[in-house]
Design an enzyme around this catalytic site. Structure first.
Site, PDB file in Angstrom:
ATOM      1  N   SER A  96      18.978  24.959 -11.425  1.00 33.80           N
ATOM      2  CA  SER A  96      20.046  24.062 -10.969  1.00 33.80           C
ATOM      3  C   SER A  96      19.659  23.518  -9.606  1.00 33.80           C
ATOM      4  O   SER A  96      19.687  24.235  -8.604  1.00 33.80           O
ATOM      5  CB  SER A  96      21.376  24.824 -10.875  1.00 33.80           C
ATOM      6  OG  SER A  96      21.810  25.221 -12.151  1.00 33.80           O
ATOM      7  N   LYS A 171      25.438  19.326 -14.582  1.00 33.09           N
ATOM      8  CA  LYS A 171      25.526  20.714 -14.106  1.00 33.09           C
ATOM      9  C   LYS A 171      26.336  20.793 -12.816  1.00 33.09           C
ATOM     10  O   LYS A 171      27.115  21.734 -12.614  1.00 33.09           O
ATOM     11  CB  LYS A 171      24.129  21.294 -13.879  1.00 33.09           C
ATOM     12  CG  LYS A 171      24.117  22.737 -13.329  1.00 33.09           C
ATOM     13  CD  LYS A 171      24.846  23.704 -14.249  1.00 33.09           C
ATOM     14  CE  LYS A 171      24.990  25.104 -13.649  1.00 33.09           C
ATOM     15  NZ  LYS A 171      23.748  25.855 -13.611  1.00 33.09           N
ATOM     16  N   LYS A 239      25.087  27.319  -3.008  1.00 31.57           N
ATOM     17  CA  LYS A 239      24.042  26.288  -3.061  1.00 31.57           C
ATOM     18  C   LYS A 239      24.444  25.151  -3.978  1.00 31.57           C
ATOM     19  O   LYS A 239      24.308  23.970  -3.643  1.00 31.57           O
ATOM     20  CB  LYS A 239      22.733  26.931  -3.525  1.00 31.57           C
ATOM     21  CG  LYS A 239      21.565  25.984  -3.742  1.00 31.57           C
ATOM     22  CD  LYS A 239      21.416  25.535  -5.196  1.00 31.57           C
ATOM     23  CE  LYS A 239      21.143  26.678  -6.130  1.00 31.57           C
ATOM     24  NZ  LYS A 239      20.956  26.218  -7.530  1.00 31.57           N
TER      25      LYS A 239
END
Length: 293
Positions: A96, A171, A239
């Site tokens: 990701s 995502k 993150k």
């Protein structure tokens, strides 16, 4: 069956590599930290000594590492994937990362005749172990079709979302929804407990109505038992929320609720909870409610 070089045997990568080996593919796995290949070897795979060893002779290279810097570290340079992958190799990145990192990687790989798909996943450790991940894919449609048998070995919901970077954008939206959902369920759990309601009964009935969600189904035992063994670490969700807020700013989209969720996750990481499962957001709710540490 494909010969696969699999880079990144962490919480998610290891069970994914195992499922690919069990599906009959030849899988050579490498991890930056040694000692993570035991499960893959037990499933019939092999441990590679280096990235070059994993990639050499592979039809497909798969990466599953934490963030953009790690993808760039394993992809580029004299010891990276692109230096050793043969023309025609299919490079699938399940990490990701930012959409731009995926776009840049696809351009660099194309110069070497390597095909790239960005294919981040959702479902956490349980989904990876069970082989039921949701996979959102960006890249050429023909490459997606070539990769479909590999995706089917690790996931059940597999969708081509558009060109390079599209998988990462979807995502980001996924992580936004999950963050807000986890926070809402955590608040509901503390609210119910402090109100003296039977938590098992409450979560059972909530799960059967409109409030039901995959988060509630998969994380309710974490919440009830205060078991925050990481399936997906808060520091990684932190993150991801940085990617979400940056991408949304670029698109000109305000995230009033998502921004609050991002700050609550950042607060949890700052308190030292980054290594916990993201259901550990409940600890922050407890603190605000006068409990916890």
């Amino acid at each position: 069956m494909s010969t696969i070089g699999f880079i990144g045997l962490g919480i998610m990568g290891s069970p994914m590599a195992v499922n690919l080996a069990r599906a009959g593919h030849t899988v050579r796995g490498w991890n930056r930290t040694p000692g993570r290949a035991a499960a893959l070897v037990a499933a019939g795979g092999q441990e590679a000594e280096s990235i070059a060893d994993a990639v050499r002779g592979a039809d497909v290279v798969i990466t599953m590492v934490p963030a953009s810097p790690q993808v760039e570290a394993v992809a580029y340079g004299p010891d990276g994937v692109l230096a050793h992958a043969a023309p025609g190799t299919l490079f699938i990145d399940h990490s990701s990362i930012t959409p731009q990192t995926s776009i840049d990687l696809a351009k660099a790989a194309a110069d070497k005749g390597v095909r790239v798909l960005d294919a981040p996943v959702s479902g956490g450790e349980a989904g990876a172990v069970e082989g039921v991940l949701s996979i959102m894919v960006g890249g050429d449609a023909a490459d997606f079709e070539d990769a479909r048998p590999l995706f089917d070995a690790v996931g059940t919901t597999v969708v081509h979302c558009g060109p390079h970077g599209a998988g990462q954008t979807v995502k980001a939206a996924n992580q936004l929804i999950v963050a807000v959902n986890i926070q809402a369920v955590a608040e509901a759990v503390v609210f119910l407990e402090k109100s003296g309601v039977d938590i098992d009964a409450a979560l059972e009935v909530l799960g059967g109505g409109l409030a039901g969600s995959t988060v509630l189904a998969r994380k309710k035992e974490n919440f009830k038992n205060r078991d925050f063994t990481p399936g997906f670490k808060l520091e990684l969700h932190h993150k991801d929320m940085g990617i979400v807020t940056d991408a949304a700013r670029t698109a000109g989209v305000p995230l009033p609720v998502g921004s609050v969720a991002a700050q609550l996750i950042a607060s949890a990481v700052a308190r030292g909870d980054g290594g916990l499962d993201h259901s550990g957001l409940l600890r922050g709710v407890e603190l605000l409610s006068g409990g916890g540490r």
